[in-house]
Design an enzyme around this catalytic site. Structure first.
Site, mmCIF file in Angstrom:
data_model
loop_
_atom_site.group_PDB
_atom_site.id
_atom_site.type_symbol
_atom_site.label_atom_id
_atom_site.label_comp_id
_atom_site.label_asym_id
_atom_site.label_seq_id
_atom_site.Cartn_x
_atom_site.Cartn_y
_atom_site.Cartn_z
ATOM 1 N N ALA A 177 0.848 -1.196 0.000
ATOM 2 C CA ALA A 177 0.000 0.000 0.000
ATOM 3 C C ALA A 177 0.878 1.239 0.000
ATOM 4 C CB ALA A 177 -0.927 -0.011 1.211
ATOM 5 N N GLY A 178 0.984 1.872 -1.165
ATOM 6 C CA GLY A 178 1.731 3.112 -1.279
ATOM 7 C C GLY A 178 0.815 4.310 -1.146
ATOM 8 N N ARG A 228 -1.433 4.216 -4.719
ATOM 9 C CA ARG A 228 -2.268 3.053 -5.006
ATOM 10 C C ARG A 228 -1.800 1.858 -4.198
ATOM 11 N NH1 ARG A 228 -0.570 0.562 -10.842
ATOM 12 N NH2 ARG A 228 1.674 0.703 -10.603
ATOM 13 N N LYS A 238 -0.866 -2.156 -4.497
ATOM 14 C CA LYS A 238 -0.524 -3.287 -5.363
ATOM 15 C C LYS A 238 -0.593 -4.572 -4.548
ATOM 16 C CE LYS A 238 3.346 -1.240 -6.634
ATOM 17 N NZ LYS A 238 4.639 -0.980 -7.301
ATOM 18 N N TYR A 284 20.371 1.928 8.835
ATOM 19 C CA TYR A 284 19.742 3.110 9.424
ATOM 20 C C TYR A 284 20.133 3.251 10.894
ATOM 21 C CZ TYR A 284 16.381 5.901 6.719
ATOM 22 O OH TYR A 284 15.791 6.833 5.896
ATOM 23 N N GLY A 320 11.088 2.981 6.172
ATOM 24 C CA GLY A 320 9.772 2.605 5.661
ATOM 25 C C GLY A 320 9.709 1.142 5.260
ATOM 26 N N ASP A 362 8.096 -0.242 2.883
ATOM 27 C CA ASP A 362 8.207 -0.432 1.442
ATOM 28 C C ASP A 362 9.666 -0.391 1.002
ATOM 29 O OD1 ASP A 362 8.357 2.275 2.106
ATOM 30 O OD2 ASP A 362 7.386 2.944 0.254
ATOM 31 N N ARG A 363 10.428 0.526 1.568
ATOM 32 C CA ARG A 363 11.848 0.593 1.231
ATOM 33 C C ARG A 363 12.571 -0.665 1.708
ATOM 34 N NH1 ARG A 363 14.006 6.041 3.596
ATOM 35 N NH2 ARG A 363 15.834 5.601 2.288
ATOM 36 N N THR A 401 5.064 8.854 -5.189
ATOM 37 C CA THR A 401 4.802 10.189 -4.665
ATOM 38 C C THR A 401 6.117 10.843 -4.267
ATOM 39 O OG1 THR A 401 2.650 9.453 -3.860
ATOM 40 C CG2 THR A 401 3.519 11.496 -2.941
#
Length: 256
Positions: A7-8, A11, A13, A90, A97, A99-100, A123
């Site tokens: 979930a970005g 949208r 996927k 990190y 994140g 997603d990253r 984004t």
């Protein structure tokens, strides 16, 4: 069988994977659009979710899963210090994140034993430096192409707000008129091309700096919805891979 959800901000996927490297089926939908048709899908053993879109997206995903597979086990993926061969550089690993993190895992599996610069266009535009041994050395975050153009339209008195579709058409016109012209002669073309060149300049500078710092070849990997447009402005070698996050989620799911 595992249900994977990415979930970005723009949208959502999803994919159904029967192994860590194979998707049986996949799709995508907008946050405000109709729900995907999962009526014919087999029952997965669980769902693995990367969500950077906030609480409303999380609630919608839960409702979609509950409507099709009540009580299906769900794992909300979060970055950790190490997972699936990738170590997190990190300062606070959990703040990276999801997603990253999943994208790094997917990229390390797809391009094993190679140094990578992973550029993801959504984004935001994100860059991740990943060493061949799986160590994530750090990254950069910048506004995405669409956000750059929208911000200029919203925060200036005389500049227009240009969408990605409109900008792509404008750049097509510019290329047809003179493929070698570096500058535009009207404001919409200038805004579209300027923001695109800003994206390309960031990527190429980061790639060259990384190769110099590591004294080794670095593969530039591109992913994300705006990659098609940005590719046209790049002058350095690159590789496309548009399912890095879902691939990473599949690897996480099958390592559980």
């Amino acid at each position: 069988m595992c249900l994977l959800i990415d979930a970005g901000n723009s949208r959502i996927k999803w994919a159904l994977a029967d192994t860590a490297r194979h998707f049986v089926t996949s799709g995508a939908f907008e946050h405000a659009s109709d729900a995907p048709d999962w009526s014919t899908l087999p029952v997965p053993r669980g769902a693995w979710i990367s969500n950077v879109a906030g609480d409303a997206a999380a609630a919608r995903i839960d409702a979609l899963i509950e409507a099709r597979w009540p009580a299906l086990p769900r794992t909300v993926v979060r970055a950790s210090a190490a997972q699936c061969g990738v170590t997190n550089g990190y300062a606070e690993p959990a703040r990276l994140g999801s997603d990253r993190w999943a994208g790094l895992i997917g990229a390390h599996a797809a391009f094993a034993d190679e140094h990578l610069l992973i550029a993801t266009f959504g984004t935001a535009t994100t860059l991740e430096a990943l060493r061949a041994d799986g160590h994530f050395a750090g990254g950069l975050i910048a506004p995405g192409w669409a956000l750059m153009m929208r911000s200029l339209g919203m925060h200036t008195a005389q500049l227009p707000t240009v969408s990605i579709d409109a900008a792509t058409n404008l750049l097509d016109e510019l290329a047809e008129n003179d493929a070698h012209a570096p500058f535009a002669i009207d404001t919409p073309h200038a805004l579209s091309a300027g923001c695109l060149q800003a994206q390309a300049g960031l990527i190429e500078r980061a790639w060259r700096d990384l190769e110099k710092a590591w004294q080794a070849p670095v593969r530039l990997v591109l992913s994300g919805g705006a990659a098609d447009a940005i590719v046209r402005a790049l002058t350095v070698p690159h590789t496309r891979h548009d399912t890095l996050v879902l691939t990473g989620l599949a690897l996480i799911a099958h390592s559980a």
